[in-house]
Write an enzyme that holds these catalytic residues in place. Structure first.
Site, mmCIF file in Angstrom:
data_model
loop_
_atom_site.group_PDB
_atom_site.id
_atom_site.type_symbol
_atom_site.label_atom_id
_atom_site.label_comp_id
_atom_site.label_asym_id
_atom_site.label_seq_id
_atom_site.Cartn_x
_atom_site.Cartn_y
_atom_site.Cartn_z
ATOM 1 N N GLY A 151 0.805 -1.211 0.000
ATOM 2 C CA GLY A 151 0.000 0.000 0.000
ATOM 3 C C GLY A 151 0.840 1.263 0.000
ATOM 4 N N SER A 152 0.286 2.330 0.560
ATOM 5 C CA SER A 152 0.867 3.666 0.383
ATOM 6 C C SER A 152 2.226 3.879 1.028
ATOM 7 C CB SER A 152 -0.109 4.718 0.914
ATOM 8 O OG SER A 152 -1.263 4.764 0.108
ATOM 9 N N VAL A 153 2.647 2.995 1.927
ATOM 10 C CA VAL A 153 4.011 3.106 2.469
ATOM 11 C C VAL A 153 5.028 2.992 1.340
ATOM 12 C CG1 VAL A 153 5.694 2.005 3.996
ATOM 13 C CG2 VAL A 153 3.342 2.285 4.757
#
Length: 724
Positions: free
Chosen positions: A330-332
């Site tokens: 995801g956005s990490v």
């Protein structure tokens, strides 16, 4: 006048003549047999062999006794030299009943006083006197010996010694090599487990320990020693024959392994993880704290987990999810997209774009809030965690350059951190839409350790360090020490790029529109990035739907100006999502990061925390007095006067509101669990071995078995929880 008879005919009918002939023949046979016997006996005496077997050796073997000298398995230590896993032994008690079992001078080696044996054993086993007497009087009068089920197994040396002091006739113990894990739940899947196996040597068969998971498995050849053997000549009673000497080949002990784990931080992490697991019930929970300058892992844990000391919770879940599970981060992942674009000179922060949604290769990508924030500059895409913005950044960077940087960061390659069961990860990169979604962490599968390795490049001026959990190995026999030095695996980005990314990560934490506001820690500057990743539907057909069907994550680096710590936490599918994901993760992130930073600055007061003393084998009154003095609540489970097991185990950290459970000898009884948390009730089930069904959430208000009721008499036990 008759004619004379033929002499031959007369001889044949003469009995005397016949006897002489037969006697001579028989004597001849006897002489031949005797000569054969003399020849055979002479051959045996001279050669010492019969049928290719050496009689001298065979006769000597009647008096030879060989004993395997078991090698000690190496100890695993933490960074400060405290043992995490070490050799030990457990004992099982049994009683011989056969009255024919006697020794020299007819010494009675069987049970002679059953009442005394039952009285003494009931003080140290979780069985009452009546139950023990019943076992000592079996229906079959010819029974040679009896055991006492699970209650008589896994006894500590302290309890064995206490029973031995009573000098009970006919009571004996068998020793079983075991592995002691004094910290209980403590990076359990990473440390792993060693179990018994039979090893055959020249001295016989011995039970050895072998690693079956975790570091115990990957370092098994290092930890395992070589058994020795002791040979003596003994008589039928087992005594060494006079004028003989013992021959001995000493055992070579295994090597000791020192880890990078800091017990102070590891123990605290386990406590925080357990609290979140109990409250929010995620399907999986992972956390790693690392020094990015060296790659050394200071603390690491996962949920589900297990207690290697008791085996509770192990079940069939043997995977180390930090290296054995790949997932879409995801956005990490936007950290690496941003770093790649900056390093390649393709990042234009002032360029405006229309947020909300964008169509790429026939696929529409939405921002997490669906509508976006209107037209905004790319500089806001990172703190707002805009998927559309990062699609734009990936398109500017170009697919080939983006894939090149992914490989520079070592994704799709194993970290070789020595943790067992590591996988490589994968990526979908064929279509334009695939390439676009990898920019915000979908369509690419990574492991926790791959992410940690990549994070070091951001926190360490562009230098990427291999995750390291072993610091050195020492050989106790030779004194030789092998040190594991920090290993740099690459320099995927420049120092200036790393510095810029750290600055942008601070915006995530401190800008009013940042997604990491929950991770601010007073007194320290924290750089963070949050993530919310969709989970692929295992049955096909895209991704799972629902508010909790995500992998929520956060990574933080502190102090932000020059990070000494990187902390990464992932949480999969919390079943009781009563708080926003950022608030849930902050319950682990903030206290653990603060404690690490406090340790570094010398301002921590955590060293005053209460630890559980060792009280097994003590009287209930003495144990209660010691715990009360330490400010620890106690709960007695059992009718006896001696503590046979304790929970928590010795040296575990005790929280302010945590209960110490004392299992005594005698019949096990149900305590009053009113007001207990789910965590406490699960510990009660673990300690007693009873199946307890928990209904509801909150704290215990009802129990199907009344307080002081006999646990062994209840087939099912139900505890109902209610919210206050």
């Amino acid at each position: 006048m008759k004619a004379p008879r033929n002499k031959r005919s007369m001889g044949k009918k003469n009995p005397r003549w016949n006897r002489q002939v037969f006697g001579g023949f028989f004597l001849f046979i006897l002489v031949v047999v005797f000569l054969l016997f003399v020849f055979r006996f002479s051959y045996i005496v001279i050669s010492g062999h019969v049928n290719d077997e050496n009689l001298t050796q065979k006769a000597s073997a009647l008096y030879d006794s060989s004993t395997v000298l078991r090698a000690k398995r190496g100890t695993i230590y933490d960074a400060n030299g405290a043992p995490i896993a070490e050799d030990s032994a457990t004992y099982s008690v049994y009683a011989v009943l056969d009255k024919n079992y006697t020794g020299i001078n007819d010494k009675k080696l069987y049970v002679t006083d059953k009442a005394k044996v039952a009285t003494i054993l009931s003080k140290y086993l979780p069985l009452d006197k009546a139950a023990i007497l019943k076992r000592l009087n079996p229906a079959n009068s010819k029974t040679f010996q009896v055991e006492f089920g699970s209650a008589g197994k896994g006894l500590s040396l302290t309890i064995k010694q206490a029973i031995n002091k009573a000098n009970l006739n006919g009571v004996y113990f068998t020793e079983t090599p075991s592995r002691l894990y004094p910290n209980g739940i403590f990076a359990s899947h990473q440390i792993g487990l060693a179990q018994q196996q039979n090893a055959t040597t020249k001295g016989g068969t011995a039970q050895n320990l072998a690693g079956v998971m975790g570091l115990e498995k990957t370092l098994n050849s290092t930890l395992t020693g070589t058994n020795g053997v002791k040979k003596i000549k003994e008589d039928s009673y087992g005594y060494q024959l006079p004028h003989t000497q013992a021959k001995q080949k000493a055992a070579k002990n295994g090597q000791d392994v020192y880890l990078t784990l800091d017990s102070r931080l590891q123990t605290y992490l386990e406590t925080l993880m357990s609290n979140v697991q109990t409250k929010y019930q995620p399907e999986q929970l992972n956390a790693v704290l690392m020094n990015p300058k060296t790659g050394q892992i200071l603390a690491a844990s996962q949920r589900p987990t297990f207690n290697p000391e008791t085996g509770s919770g192990l079940g069939s879940f043997w995977r180390d999810t930090l290296v054995g599970d790949s997932y879409e981060p995801g956005s990490v992942m936007k950290i690496f997209t941003l770093a790649s674009a900056i390093d390649a000179g393709k990042y234009q922060p002032d360029t405006p774009y229309q947020s909300g949604q964008v169509t790429v290769g026939g696929t529409t990508v939405h921002d997490w809030n669906q509508t976006g924030w209107g037209t905004i500059p790319l500089s806001k895409a990172f703190p707002l965690s805009s998927n559309v913005g990062f699609v734009k950044i990936e398109q500017t960077l170009g697919k080939d350059k983006w894939l090149e940087y992914l490989k520079k960061f070592q994704f799709m390659s194993k970290t070789k951190s020595l943790l067992s069961g590591e996988v490589s990860g994968s990526i979908q990169f064929e279509h334009t839409s695939d390439q676009a979604v990898t920019s915000f962490g979908q369509g690419i599968n990574v492991t926790v350790m791959q992410m940690m390795q990549g994070f070091t490049a951001i926190a360490n001026n562009g230098k990427e360090m291999q995750p390291q959990i072993v610091s050195k190995v020492t050989d106790p026999t030779t004194g030789k020490t092998t040190k594991y030095k920090p290993h740099q695996v690459g320099t995927p980005i420049s120092k200036s790029t790393a510095s810029q990314v750290l600055q942008d990560m601070q915006d995530v934490t401190y800008k009013s529109y940042g997604t990491g506001l929950s991770y601010q820690i007073p007194g320290y500057k924290i750089a963070t990035k949050t993530g919310t990743a969709q989970i692929s539907n295992p049955n096909g057909g895209g991704y799972l739907t629902g508010d909790n069907n995500y992998i929520f994550s956060v990574v933080g680096m502190a102090p932000a100006s020059d990070p000494k710590y990187v902390l990464y936490i992932t949480m999969k599918q919390p079943q009781n999502m009563s708080q926003p994901a950022s608030e849930i993760l902050s319950e682990i992130f903030n206290p653990l990061m603060k404690r690490a930073l406090d340790y570094d600055s010398g301002t921590s007061t955590a060293d005053t925390q209460t630890t559980m003393p060792s009280i097994s084998g003590k009287t209930v009154s003495a144990a209660t007095a010691a715990l009360t003095k330490a400010g620890i609540q106690t709960v007695q489970i059992g009718t006896g006067d001696t503590v046979v097991q304790q929970m928590p185990l010795a040296n575990e950290v005790i929280l302010d509101d945590q209960r110490a459970m004392l299992l005594t000898n005698g019949a096990m009884t149900m305590p009053d669990v009113t007001g207990w948390s789910k965590s406490d009730i699960l510990k009660l089930a673990e300690l007693t071995g009873k199946q307890i069904t928990i209904k509801g959430t909150g704290y215990a208000t009802k129990q199907s078995l009344a307080a002081k009721g006999l646990l062994n008499s209840a087939k099912t036990i139900t505890v109902t929880l209610s919210k206050p």
